[in-house]
Write an enzyme that holds these catalytic residues in place. Structure first.
Site, PDB file in Angstrom:
ATOM      1  N   CYS B  37       0.817  -1.205   0.000  1.00 56.15           N
ATOM      2  CA  CYS B  37       0.000   0.000   0.000  1.00 56.15           C
ATOM      3  C   CYS B  37       0.853   1.259   0.000  1.00 56.15           C
ATOM      4  O   CYS B  37       0.347   2.374  -0.072  1.00 56.15           O
ATOM      5  CB  CYS B  37      -0.909   0.022   1.220  1.00 56.15           C
ATOM      6  SG  CYS B  37      -2.053  -1.350   1.251  1.00 56.15           S
ATOM      7  N   ASP B  39       2.669   2.286   2.585  1.00 57.24           N
ATOM      8  CA  ASP B  39       3.048   2.761   3.921  1.00 57.24           C
ATOM      9  C   ASP B  39       2.956   1.693   4.997  1.00 57.24           C
ATOM     10  O   ASP B  39       2.023   0.903   5.052  1.00 57.24           O
ATOM     11  CB  ASP B  39       2.312   4.045   4.351  1.00 57.24           C
ATOM     12  CG  ASP B  39       0.907   4.144   3.810  1.00 57.24           C
ATOM     13  OD1 ASP B  39       0.287   3.094   3.662  1.00 57.24           O
ATOM     14  OD2 ASP B  39       0.444   5.282   3.555  1.00 57.24           O
ATOM     15  N   CYS B  63       4.965   8.064   2.696  1.00 58.74           N
ATOM     16  CA  CYS B  63       5.160   9.412   2.178  1.00 58.74           C
ATOM     17  C   CYS B  63       5.441  10.393   3.318  1.00 58.74           C
ATOM     18  O   CYS B  63       5.385  10.026   4.493  1.00 58.74           O
ATOM     19  CB  CYS B  63       3.935   9.859   1.388  1.00 58.74           C
ATOM     20  SG  CYS B  63       2.475  10.017   2.413  1.00 58.74           S
ATOM     21  N   CYS B 106      -3.110   8.691   6.059  1.00 56.19           N
ATOM     22  CA  CYS B 106      -1.896   8.687   6.879  1.00 56.19           C
ATOM     23  C   CYS B 106      -2.243   8.893   8.348  1.00 56.19           C
ATOM     24  O   CYS B 106      -1.654   8.261   9.232  1.00 56.19           O
ATOM     25  CB  CYS B 106      -0.934   9.788   6.428  1.00 56.19           C
ATOM     26  SG  CYS B 106      -0.400   9.619   4.727  1.00 56.19           S
TER      27      CYS B 106
END
Lengths: 402, 147
Positions: B37, B39, B63, B106
């Site tokens: 994915c 992350d 990221c 995130c």
């Protein structure tokens, strides 16, 4: 050195100052409509347009009458695929392309599927290359059109267009080639190559954006159904007033490319190889796509255990592209790298570097130092790197896919 | 993509980077996300005898926003009781870092990481068996369903 350093020439290029200089008088002074036949303003513009057409044709060793101006390669590809599919649909409704094509091709093919055409999307091997046997096996009696790109925009790999074009011609199937990334990097001789339709763009070779061309072969004659209707410009294939200044720019850009290619290609190759050599000193890096069959300006690498977008952020001093798609809602990494069978991890860790006319050795050396330093920093932050160092078997880990 | 000042600041100077020994008493480890994915976050907490989180560490593959989100939560959980830490919402993280809509996942991941670390700590210390909180469902990455 000027910052940020531009290493994204495959995305677009600056207009060469020599090109810009040629364009300006056609904005202010020679502003006539090339279609105006009744006065000197029109005549001057028409002459400039036809000169530029000859320059584009000269780079490909084809006839100027075979060049149709468009707004860019996306339009060229749309016109080629829809125009030929519509015109020849009486002969069959099967089309063939490749999974790693540019979106301009893939999306146009999707649209043709909605219109009732059947499309075969061929796989590539782990190097990104089309398997010629699989290609031959996919050809059917009702296949009317094949579209294959010469040089891939992400990984720079070169498809075997000479062989593909021979096969298509022998079977009476039309071949469209997206040659956007090939112009100026490979010699393209249309007197020898049996390509029927070819899309090119100006802004990848130091010309302005917003102008491109479609090569439409006259011998044997290829017919297209127009997609843009109006005043019947470009022999009815693409109506719309010609943007003289853009065309002059593209003509000059292609002229310079023709004159300077022999020197430029070895220079770009040296710079790209210098970059590769430097970056290969980093542990766990992989070149994506065939290195042997690759355009001279492209280097696409995966830096394992480092996510591409965070790496791009870390190396903000150099402008590059990433195959990671952390910004898109789907979080899908590059479909091109996936088609090569690259794992999602490696696809997410990829960076495309592309060098160009104004790249210097000093810039390459700076880029190598910066990338090395930042990959190291991000790996210190990476739980995956830690696991790798602890020799954890990633296949045994149960990831909480979110 | 333009990043907010706060994301850049955490990204440039991440707080509490590193690892505790997983087996050490009082340490809870949460690892969420998947490499596929793009992350993966590992968050560790060290809980004192009084049930307060004394220290935290993280490592993140992802990221800039993912790195900033995890860096931020290591700061936030310190000094909090487990219940207080459990109450941290992804919306607070997203707001603090001014995350754009495409980066909300995130902050969700960071919230999940706190919850996973606490659950691991509780499971290890044998406290409140079966009281594992269900984590928020992000469902933004399903790489195997893609065409």
């Amino acid at each position: 050195m000027k910052f940020p350093i531009y290493l994204d020439y495959a995305a677009t290029t600056p207009v060469d100052p020599r090109v810009a200089e040629k364009m300006i008088p056609y904005l202010t002074e020679h502003f006539g409509n090339p279609a105006s036949r009744s006065h000197a303003f029109g005549w001057a513009a028409e002459e400039a347009v036809e000169n530029a057409r000859r320059e584009v044709a000269a780079l490909f060793n084809c006839d100027a009458k075979e060049i149709v101006w468009t707004s860019g390669a996306t339009e060229s590809t749309n016109l080629a695929l829809k125009g030929a599919a519509h015109f020849y649909q009486g002969k069959g409704k099967h089309l063939i392309t490749v999974r790693t094509e540019h979106k301009a091709t893939l999306d146009t093919m999707r649209e043709l599927e909605r219109q009732g055409f059947e499309v075969t999307y061929l796989d590539v091997d782990g190097e990104g290359l089309l398997d010629l046997e699989a290609f031959k096996a996919a050809l059917r009696p009702d296949t009317i059109l094949v579209s294959v790109m010469y040089v891939n925009n992400e990984i720079g790999v070169i498809q075997n267009i000479p062989a593909i074009s021979e096969w298509c011609r022998e079977r009476g199937i039309l071949l469209h080639v997206d040659a956007v990334q090939a112009v100026g990097k490979l010699p393209i001789d249309l007197a020898a190559l049996k390509i029927d339709l070819m899309s090119v763009s100006s802004h990848k070779v130091y010309g302005p954006k917003g102008i491109g061309a479609l090569f439409v072969r006259r011998k044997p004659r290829i017919r297209l159904e127009a997609q843009m209707h109006g005043g019947g410009h470009e022999r009815g294939m693409r109506s719309g007033t010609l943007p003289t200044h853009q065309i002059v720019g593209m003509g000059e850009a292609f002229r310079l490319t023709r004159l300077e290619m022999a020197e430029e290609v070895p220079r770009l190759t040296r710079l790209r190889d210098r970059l590769l050599k430097g970056l290969q000193e980093i542990e766990e890096v992989y070149v994506n796509g065939s290195f042997e069959h690759r355009a001279c300006n492209n280097l696409n690498m995966s830096f394992n255990f480092v996510e591409g977008e965070s790496l791009m952020m870390a190396i903000r001093d150099i402008a590059v592209s990433s195959g990671s798609a952390c910004t898109s809602a789907s979080l899908e990494p590059s479909y091109v790298l996936r088609a090569l069978g690259r794992s999602d991890e490696l696809a997410h860790s990829s960076i495309r570097f592309s060098v160009g006319r104004f790249t210097t050795e000093e810039e390459i050396d700076y880029a190598v130092t910066l990338v090395k330093q930042k990959v190291h920093k991000l790996r210190e932050l990476s739980p995956l790197w830690e696991m790798y160092c602890d020799k954890v078997d990633f296949n045994q880990v149960q990831w909480a896919t979110h | 993509m333009a990043y907010s000042e706060k994301v850049l600041e955490h990204y440039e100077n991440p707080r509490n980077v590193g690892s505790f020994d997983k087996e050490e008493r009082g340490v809870g480890t949460g690892m969420v996300g998947a490499p596929a994915c793009g992350d993966v976050m590992k968050l560790q907490i060290k809980v004192g005898k009084d049930g307060v989180i004394e220290d935290a560490r993280f490592k993140t593959y992802g990221c800039g926003s993912a790195i900033a989100s995890s860096s931020l939560v290591t700061e936030w959980v310190k000094g909090k009781t487990l219940d207080e830490a459990m109450a941290i919402k992804n919306s607070e993280i997203a707001e603090e870092l001014a995350l754009p809509p495409v980066k909300i996942h995130c902050s969700i991941l960071a919230e999940d990481a706190i919850k996973a670390a606490i659950a691991d700590y509780k499971a290890k210390s044998g406290a409140e068996p079966g009281h594992e909180e269900k984590t928020a469902e992000a469902a933004v990455c399903s790489p195997h369903a893609a065409t």
